[in-house]
Design an enzyme around this catalytic site. Sequence first.
Site, short mmCIF file in Angstrom:
data_model
loop_
_atom_site.label_atom_id
_atom_site.label_comp_id
_atom_site.label_asym_id
_atom_site.label_seq_id
_atom_site.Cartn_x
_atom_site.Cartn_y
_atom_site.Cartn_z
CD GLU A 290 0.59 4.14 2.80
OE1 GLU A 290 -0.33 4.95 2.91
OE2 GLU A 290 0.50 2.97 3.23
CG HIS A 311 -5.55 10.83 -27.41
ND1 HIS A 311 -5.68 11.19 -28.74
CD2 HIS A 311 -5.41 9.48 -27.40
CE1 HIS A 311 -5.64 10.09 -29.49
NE2 HIS A 311 -5.49 9.04 -28.69
CE LYS A 425 -3.91 9.21 9.32
NZ LYS A 425 -3.73 7.88 9.84
O1 PA5 Z 1 -1.60 1.26 4.47
C1 PA5 Z 1 -2.02 1.80 5.48
O2 PA5 Z 1 -1.65 1.45 6.60
C2 PA5 Z 1 -3.01 2.93 5.39
O3 PA5 Z 1 -3.36 3.21 4.08
C3 PA5 Z 1 -4.27 2.55 6.18
O4 PA5 Z 1 -4.78 1.35 5.66
C4 PA5 Z 1 -5.31 3.64 6.10
O5 PA5 Z 1 -4.77 4.83 6.63
C5 PA5 Z 1 -6.56 3.27 6.86
O6 PA5 Z 1 -6.27 2.97 8.18
P1 PA5 Z 1 -7.33 2.27 9.11
O7 PA5 Z 1 -7.58 0.92 8.56
O8 PA5 Z 1 -6.72 2.22 10.47
O9 PA5 Z 1 -8.59 3.13 9.09
#
Ligand code: PA5
Length: 435
Positions: A290, A311, A425
């Site tokens: 990310e 393996h 989303k």
């Molecule tokens: O790193 C991030 O920002 C995402 O992985 C969020 O943590 C994840 O989408 C969960 O979001 P939220 O805490 O708003 O439910």
Amino acid sequence: MGDLTFDYSMADAFVSEQELENLQTKVDLAHELLESGQGPGSEYAGWLNWPETYDRAEFARVKEVAATIREKADVFVVIGIGGSYLGARSALSLLTHAFSNQLPRDKRGGPEIYFAGQNVSPDYLTQLLDIVGDRELYINVVSKSGTTLEPALAFRVFRRLLEERYGREGAGRRIIATTDREKGALKKLADEEGYETFVVPDEVGGRYSVLTPVGLLPIAVGGIDLDAVMAGAADAQRLYKVKELGNNPAYRYAAVRNLLYNKGKTVELLATYEPSFSYFTEWWKQLFGESEGKENKGIFPAGVNFTTDLHSLGQYIQDGYRHLFTTTVWVDKPAADMTIIDEEGNPDGLNYLTGKSLHEVNLRAREGTMLAHTEGSVPNLLISVPEISPYWYGRMVYYFEKACGISGYLLGVNPFDQPGVEAYKKNMFRLLGKM
Ligand code: PA5
């Protein structure tokens, strides 16, 4: 006590000492951007000084609430996804017994711990409800926004279960919400229902949040020493603050992977030799994926658990398309070991191993693998830690976070945003008819 070390000698056919030295000027710039708080996304870089600045009162409350849950709950379900999930899971997998939920309660010292809200599988949720049964249940719903679909759906199911069983007040005593300080659907509900709440700090992005209550409450419910975790992170903060590559193994790791990337090594395999690292690898994948995978750039982070995956994926790594490098995380001393004993008549032909420990066999497997991969033109990086413990967990978390921040700036991206996550989303909500 030993130290965390970074060794790139098995990548020297691809990266020279001179190239690394030449990168120092760029590393200096990345360091300045990060440490001065002037770089892109710096409003989410609160993790940088977190081991020093975290709220001690909230930390104490995390411990208190965890102690109550450990005493009262039979089952504890942690609901969250992505950065609101992987940190806690990585620590619990690494630091608790591999079969923790199957141990007798007195050995575990606390509840069984399960995770929900990290998928929308009806099978998973149904089977988890079967496991919970009518036992004493506490839940921790973790969501900064409070509106992420996967955890929100799972929370709805568990909230209803608790309310039907204990009434709204009784349910309220068994729900702990970790969310935004003041806004969002979950915060509103938590205030209305009187849930115990913890804060996901604004200045710490989800994937960097494991050392905040997001990760710390579930980790403490698992009986893990939070002070040791934070001590490891605090030492890491101090040690990985120096900008000279020669003195900073986190920066060396960031710089070497940057050099490899620029030579076409676009896939990094985090390789570990302890199955307990599997969720640590998942956490690391999110951290780097990310942070760096944007603007059509970035190393693709993948994970392998050896020797298991030798393996299955071993063939590809050895002989397949040459866009890979591996980063092995090695533990010098396992918590337990076993000596191989002699067997009369040598029926299985294994007596040549008599007197050796399983750890030694694992070590030779690692050495043999790294050698084979080097010969197969796969650069190998090696990060060694003395042992698996809460302290070293905290050290490793901060080590990788710091390396990731520097690595992102070296790549020329904002390592603290994640604009691409919204794309699926939008489509999903449209297909589901959300207004
Ligand atoms: O790193 C991030 O920002 C995402 O992985 C969020 O943590 C994840 O989408 C969960 O979001 P939220 O805490 O708003 O439910």
